[in-house]
Motif scaffolding. Structure first.
Motif, PDB file in Angstrom:
ATOM      1  N   ARG A  26       0.612  -1.036   0.195  1.00  0.00           N
ATOM      2  CA  ARG A  26      -0.141   0.315  -0.073  1.00  0.00           C
ATOM      3  C   ARG A  26       0.786   1.451  -0.093  1.00  0.00           C
ATOM      4  O   ARG A  26       0.542   2.483  -0.324  1.00  0.00           O
ATOM      5  CB  ARG A  26      -0.667   0.054   1.339  1.00  0.00           C
ATOM      6  CG  ARG A  26      -1.668  -1.038   1.025  1.00  0.00           C
ATOM      7  CD  ARG A  26      -3.148  -1.058   1.770  1.00  0.00           C
ATOM      8  NE  ARG A  26      -3.727   0.475   2.036  1.00  0.00           N
ATOM      9  CZ  ARG A  26      -4.909   1.588   2.490  1.00  0.00           C
ATOM     10  NH1 ARG A  26      -4.493   0.356   4.010  1.00  0.00           N
ATOM     11  NH2 ARG A  26      -4.971   2.056   2.397  1.00  0.00           N
TER      12      ARG A  26
ATOM     13  N   VAL B 246       2.549   2.730  -1.768  1.00  0.00           N
ATOM     14  CA  VAL B 246       3.396   3.070  -3.188  1.00  0.00           C
ATOM     15  C   VAL B 246       3.773   4.272  -3.535  1.00  0.00           C
ATOM     16  O   VAL B 246       4.490   3.699  -4.798  1.00  0.00           O
ATOM     17  CB  VAL B 246       1.582   3.491  -3.852  1.00  0.00           C
ATOM     18  CG1 VAL B 246       0.929   1.655  -4.215  1.00  0.00           C
ATOM     19  CG2 VAL B 246       0.802   4.011  -3.843  1.00  0.00           C
TER      20      VAL B 246
ATOM     21  N   SER C 181       0.062   7.722  -0.262  1.00  0.00           N
ATOM     22  CA  SER C 181      -0.065   6.326  -0.668  1.00  0.00           C
ATOM     23  C   SER C 181      -0.713   5.705   0.220  1.00  0.00           C
ATOM     24  O   SER C 181      -1.963   4.691  -0.827  1.00  0.00           O
ATOM     25  CB  SER C 181       1.201   5.576  -0.075  1.00  0.00           C
ATOM     26  OG  SER C 181       2.478   6.097  -0.562  1.00  0.00           O
TER      27      SER C 181
ATOM     28  N   LYS D 275      -4.119   6.857  -1.664  1.00  0.00           N
ATOM     29  CA  LYS D 275      -4.164   6.365  -3.172  1.00  0.00           C
ATOM     30  C   LYS D 275      -4.945   4.803  -2.957  1.00  0.00           C
ATOM     31  O   LYS D 275      -5.392   4.232  -3.612  1.00  0.00           O
ATOM     32  CB  LYS D 275      -2.731   5.953  -3.224  1.00  0.00           C
ATOM     33  CG  LYS D 275      -2.352   5.518  -4.881  1.00  0.00           C
ATOM     34  CD  LYS D 275      -3.352   5.804  -6.387  1.00  0.00           C
ATOM     35  CE  LYS D 275      -2.842   5.408  -7.398  1.00  0.00           C
ATOM     36  NZ  LYS D 275      -3.099   6.387  -8.590  1.00  0.00           N
ATOM     37  N   THR D 276      -4.165   4.388  -1.868  1.00  0.00           N
ATOM     38  CA  THR D 276      -4.842   2.441  -2.026  1.00  0.00           C
ATOM     39  C   THR D 276      -6.186   2.661  -1.411  1.00  0.00           C
ATOM     40  O   THR D 276      -5.969   1.031  -0.191  1.00  0.00           O
ATOM     41  CB  THR D 276      -3.543   1.261  -1.175  1.00  0.00           C
ATOM     42  OG1 THR D 276      -3.335   2.766   0.002  1.00  0.00           O
ATOM     43  CG2 THR D 276      -2.496   1.568  -2.158  1.00  0.00           C
TER      44      THR D 276
ATOM     45  N   GLU E 127      -8.668  -0.658  -0.809  1.00  0.00           N
ATOM     46  CA  GLU E 127      -7.886  -2.091  -0.886  1.00  0.00           C
ATOM     47  C   GLU E 127      -6.859  -2.693  -0.576  1.00  0.00           C
ATOM     48  O   GLU E 127      -7.521  -2.059   1.173  1.00  0.00           O
ATOM     49  CB  GLU E 127      -6.570  -1.644  -1.843  1.00  0.00           C
ATOM     50  CG  GLU E 127      -7.165  -0.973  -3.780  1.00  0.00           C
ATOM     51  CD  GLU E 127      -6.369  -0.227  -4.475  1.00  0.00           C
ATOM     52  OE1 GLU E 127      -4.837  -0.798  -4.160  1.00  0.00           O
ATOM     53  OE2 GLU E 127      -6.327   0.393  -5.869  1.00  0.00           O
TER      54      GLU E 127
ATOM     55  N   ALA F   4      -1.900  -4.873  -3.647  1.00  0.00           N
ATOM     56  CA  ALA F   4      -3.215  -4.444  -2.866  1.00  0.00           C
ATOM     57  C   ALA F   4      -4.661  -4.855  -4.388  1.00  0.00           C
ATOM     58  O   ALA F   4      -4.092  -4.758  -5.414  1.00  0.00           O
ATOM     59  CB  ALA F   4      -3.002  -3.162  -3.115  1.00  0.00           C
TER      60      ALA F   4
ATOM     61  N   ASP G  25      -8.567  -4.870  -5.177  1.00  0.00           N
ATOM     62  CA  ASP G  25     -10.308  -4.095  -4.840  1.00  0.00           C
ATOM     63  C   ASP G  25     -11.430  -5.740  -4.256  1.00  0.00           C
ATOM     64  O   ASP G  25     -10.997  -6.384  -4.826  1.00  0.00           O
ATOM     65  CB  ASP G  25     -10.687  -3.576  -6.404  1.00  0.00           C
ATOM     66  CG  ASP G  25     -12.244  -2.740  -6.238  1.00  0.00           C
ATOM     67  OD1 ASP G  25     -12.408  -2.799  -5.451  1.00  0.00           O
ATOM     68  OD2 ASP G  25     -12.474  -1.883  -7.481  1.00  0.00           O
TER      69      ASP G  25
END
Length: 364
Positions: free
Chosen positions: A250, A252, A314, A317-318, A321, A329, A331
């Protein structure tokens, strides 16, 4: 102001005792720590580092304390990035989950010994040749550029030549025998895969030191601060490995944040070398006041802000997820549409391989 000798000696004695006690606990009861246990240990080691910085402040001055905090944060953030490769090494050699604590602990101790030698050599060179800051700075900027260029590529691990040769030359068993590195089978003495795993972790961390050691020397020239910052960064790495687990994927933007930090320190090193203006081929020269020297407090501020922004960005963004067993990650809505999940798509061979690494425990 110099660091008191008694303080340096007592610090190393205390840290040695702590590391040995930690190793003894791991060897005595090999197991996979729970999230609660791993969290408690991470909080303990982070608190210990923060407390040590306070002790440095009380014993010496604010400059050394600031240098320690900046160095520790830099080394700790780089160590978190290194966990990606540690995860791959554990899976690559199919290390059982209950043995991974001991493997990481021994690997960390090997890394500390190797880094200690690296730090002593670096300190001796910097003391005599300030111009190496140009090389260090250029290397850090180059590393930062590569991090940005390859940040979207999947991490991979390739065995170095020494490890490949060991696997060919040493008579070795196919399976692990608990944490033993050597056993007797049919009257023959054989090595276990554990020796290769230890070497893989130690040598891999030494390669990581090629950017982390120059980076921290850009924040302080005091070898004691450099080494203690490395010790405190590595001591909590084992528990952090189990705490973060799949959540690593996660983060990222971590590589991008580290690239900014390394580039900043690289520029700082180059400016400092220009500012001091002392080179063996030019004779004694006065420092160039027109070239600014970036203060350590500013470095600490930049490091904190960059890490905070990279982490928050980060997680945003995730958001939503869920990490799967590999840490990737995914969905969660994908499993609600009737499409087969990754766990269902595994072949029987893949299931057995993952079972050997304990990855299927995440699905239970």
């Amino acid at each position: 102001m110099e660091l008191p000798v008694w303080f340096e000696i007592s610090t190393f004695v205390g840290l040695t005792v702590l590391l040995l006690a930690d190793l003894a606990l791991v060897v005595r009861r090999p197991h996979e720590p729970s999230v609660k246990e791993a969290t408690a240990w991470v909080v303990f080691y982070v608190g210990l580092a923060l407390a040590f910085g306070g002790i440095v402040l009380a014993v010496t001055n604010g400059q050394f304390a600031t240098e320690f905090y900046a160095g520790w944060l830099t080394e700790y953030s780089l160590s978190v990035d290194n966990l990606f490769v540690f995860v791959i090494i554990m899976a690559r050699f199919r290390v059982p989950r209950k043995l991974q604590q001991e493997v990481l602990m021994v690997g960390i101790i090997i890394a500390l010994v190797l880094r200690g030698l690296f730090i002593l050599a670096g300190a001796a060179v910097i003391e005599r040749f300030i111009w190496v800051f140009f090389l260090f700075g250029a290397f850090l900027v180059y590393t930062a550029i590569n991090l940005v260029r390859h940040r979207d590529e999947d991490e991979d691990y390739e065995e170095n030549g020494l490890i490949r040769r060991m696997r060919k030359v040493l008579p070795m068993t196919q399976d692990f025998h608990e944490s033993k590195i050597r056993v007797v089978q049919d009257g023959k003495k054989l090595w276990t895969p554990m020796i290769v795993v230890f070497l893989a972790l130690g040598t891999t961390d030494l390669l990581f030191a090629l950017d982390s050691i120059p980076a921290i020397f850009g924040l302080t020239r005091e070898p004691f601060i450099v080494f203690t910052a490395n010790i405190f960064a590595l001591m909590g790495l084992r528990q952090l490995y189990f705490l973060l687990g799949g959540l690593l994927k996660r983060l990222v933007y971590l590589s991008l944040g580290l690239a900014v930090i390394l580039a900043f320190i690289g520029v700082k090193l180059i400016l400092e070398a220009l500012h001091e203006n002392q080179y063996p081929f030019a004779g004694e020269r006065e420092p160039l006041e027109s070239i600014p020297a970036i203060p350590t407090w500013l470095s600490l501020t930049v490091i904190l802000v960059v890490l905070l922004v990279a982490t928050v960005a980060s997680l945003l963004k995730t958001r939503g997820e869920v990490p799967d067993a590999d840490g990737a990650a995914v969905d969660p809505a994908a499993t609600d549409t009737g499409e087969p999940g990754r766990a269902d798509a595994l072949t029987e061979d893949e299931r057995r391989a993952r079972s050997a690494t304990g990855e299927d425990q995440h699905r239970s």
